[in-house]
Design an enzyme around this catalytic site. Structure first.
Site, PDB file in Angstrom:
ATOM      1  N   LYS A  39       0.822  -1.219   0.000  1.00  0.00           N
ATOM      2  CA  LYS A  39       0.000   0.000   0.000  1.00  0.00           C
ATOM      3  C   LYS A  39       0.849   1.259   0.000  1.00  0.00           C
ATOM      4  O   LYS A  39       0.499   2.263  -0.616  1.00  0.00           O
ATOM      5  CB  LYS A  39      -0.937   0.009   1.208  1.00  0.00           C
ATOM      6  CG  LYS A  39      -2.070  -0.982   1.067  1.00  0.00           C
ATOM      7  CD  LYS A  39      -2.993  -0.925   2.271  1.00  0.00           C
ATOM      8  CE  LYS A  39      -4.014  -2.032   2.225  1.00  0.00           C
ATOM      9  NZ  LYS A  39      -4.630  -2.245   3.540  1.00  0.00           N
ATOM     10  N   LYS A  98      -8.559 -13.681  -8.155  1.00  0.00           N
ATOM     11  CA  LYS A  98      -9.671 -13.686  -7.216  1.00  0.00           C
ATOM     12  C   LYS A  98     -10.529 -12.447  -7.434  1.00  0.00           C
ATOM     13  O   LYS A  98      -9.997 -11.365  -7.719  1.00  0.00           O
ATOM     14  CB  LYS A  98      -9.098 -13.680  -5.792  1.00  0.00           C
ATOM     15  CG  LYS A  98     -10.085 -14.125  -4.734  1.00  0.00           C
ATOM     16  CD  LYS A  98      -9.389 -14.230  -3.385  1.00  0.00           C
ATOM     17  CE  LYS A  98     -10.427 -14.090  -2.284  1.00  0.00           C
ATOM     18  NZ  LYS A  98      -9.844 -14.010  -0.963  1.00  0.00           N
ATOM     19  N   LYS A 131     -12.436  -6.162  -5.045  1.00  0.00           N
ATOM     20  CA  LYS A 131     -13.035  -4.844  -5.052  1.00  0.00           C
ATOM     21  C   LYS A 131     -12.177  -3.859  -5.834  1.00  0.00           C
ATOM     22  O   LYS A 131     -12.684  -3.067  -6.628  1.00  0.00           O
ATOM     23  CB  LYS A 131     -13.168  -4.392  -3.601  1.00  0.00           C
ATOM     24  CG  LYS A 131     -13.588  -2.973  -3.401  1.00  0.00           C
ATOM     25  CD  LYS A 131     -13.504  -2.626  -1.932  1.00  0.00           C
ATOM     26  CE  LYS A 131     -12.112  -2.757  -1.371  1.00  0.00           C
ATOM     27  NZ  LYS A 131     -11.284  -1.563  -1.391  1.00  0.00           N
TER      28      LYS A 131
END
Ligand code: TRP
Length: 337
Positions: A120, A203, A206
């Site tokens: 991140k 996968k 979002k």
């Protein structure tokens, strides 16, 4: 005073859920539906981690809205705030208070090794990354340890954070006596790993969905959007279902199987030799069928935000004494009481 097991003799399970907006059928079939089912099996705590949501830039209005979206979705899916705790992390200030203490006992090196942080933060300069992102795992450890949690449902991406939580708990227990219960990972039931419709090797996620509308089925997608997305789902060049099948076809079969709760063999038998279009239509209708009641309940719950906030607050108040007791235990141990 030592840590106490849950009063009703059931194992306590703590789930922390990011109010990150968009939820998709992968979240529902992989996690939320199992939580609803396991409500009586465990002593469950569902915590909407709004303090964690602040570790990355977010607009105040979005944060406010997304907390309610998530709470309403969970209630609509069947989480019963009378049976399970369902609350906002920021409504129980002990989370922040314990997080600070834990931060003081967490070696920088442990935090630096967190792959989630590296991923991140990596994209941005140090001047832009808030210290909260670095300290994220200490807050997560506080969430878990405050409630004498026995189990934490974790996917691969959160495993390292749970390991850090355990290391931290052991470190403090060794130094101060048994102040924390050691949490263990609750491994997800197999078979609910849903892949992206546009890329069945990845996968369903979002963040990918944000840039690729055909990637995921949103829990609030209307029926025509569901049909359209499945119609465009990636398969392979075969005209009909044959085994061994490619990843795209297997994903469609898997979604159908989990939605309808069938055995893999039954689903194979049902679709073997049939056209892809028939499979896609069948999956779409099955998904529409599970989403319809959820969407209807969601709309009802979202009609009264004040009532929803009250429900969350009452749940926080019921659970808060447990958190306060743990915090007091820690404060006594370290010399703050
Ligand atoms: N880090 C978790 C996630 O991104 C969310 C979370 C915060 C959490 N606190 C937690 C998960 C405590 C489990 C337990 O998914």
């Amino acid at each position: 005073m030592a840590a106490m097991p849950a009063a009703n003799g059931k194992a306590r399970v703590f789930s922390g859920i990011q109010p990150s907006g968009f939820l998709h059928i992968g979240n529902f079939l992989g996690a939320i539906r199992n939580w609803v089912r396991d409500q009586d099996r465990y002593d469950n705590i569902f915590c909407i981690v709004d303090l964690h949501a602040l570790t990355l830039p977010i607009e105040p209005g979005a944060l406010r809205e997304q907390r309610l979206d998530l709470a309403a979705t969970l209630i609509a899916a069947g989480i019963d705030p009378q049976r399970s705790a369902l609350f906002l992390q920021s409504d129980v200030s002990a989370h922040s208070e314990l997080a600070w203490i834990l931060e003081c006992f967490t070696p920088m090196g442990w935090l630096e090794r967190m792959t989630a942080f590296k991923e991140k933060a990596g994209r941005q300069s140090d001047e832009r990354v808030g210290a909260g992102l670095f300290n994220y795992p200490a807050l997560m450890a506080a969430d878990i340890l405050l409630y004498d949690t026995n189990f934490v449902p974790v996917g691969e991406d959160q495993r390292q954070h749970l390991e850090l939580t355990r290391d931290l708990a052991q470190r403090l227990n060794k130094r101060y006596g048994e102040i924390f219960v050691l949490p263990e990972p609750l491994i997800k039931q197999a078979g609910a790993r849903i892949m992206g419709l546009d890329d069945p090797e990845k996968k369903m996620s979002k963040s990918v969905a944000a840039g690729a509308p055909g990637h995921a089925i949103g829990l609030m997608d209307p029926p025509d959007a569901v049909r359209r997305k499945f119609a465009r789902a990636q398969t392979d060049t075969e005209p009909a279902v044959r085994f061994p099948a490619g990843a795209g076809v297997l994903n469609l079969l898997e979604i159908y199987r989990t939605v309808r709760e069938l055995d893999p063999e039954a689903v194979r038998a049902e679709f073997e030799g049939r056209q892809y279009s028939a499979l896609k239509q069948a999956v779409a209708e099955a998904v529409i069928e599970v989403l319809a009641p959820l969407q209807a309940r969601y709309r009802t719950v979202r009609q009264d935000d004040a009532a929803l906030l009250r429900t969350l607050k009452e749940s926080a108040q019921r659970i808060e004494p447990t958190a306060r007791a743990t915090l007091a235990r820690v404060q006594r141990a370290v010399g703050l009481r």
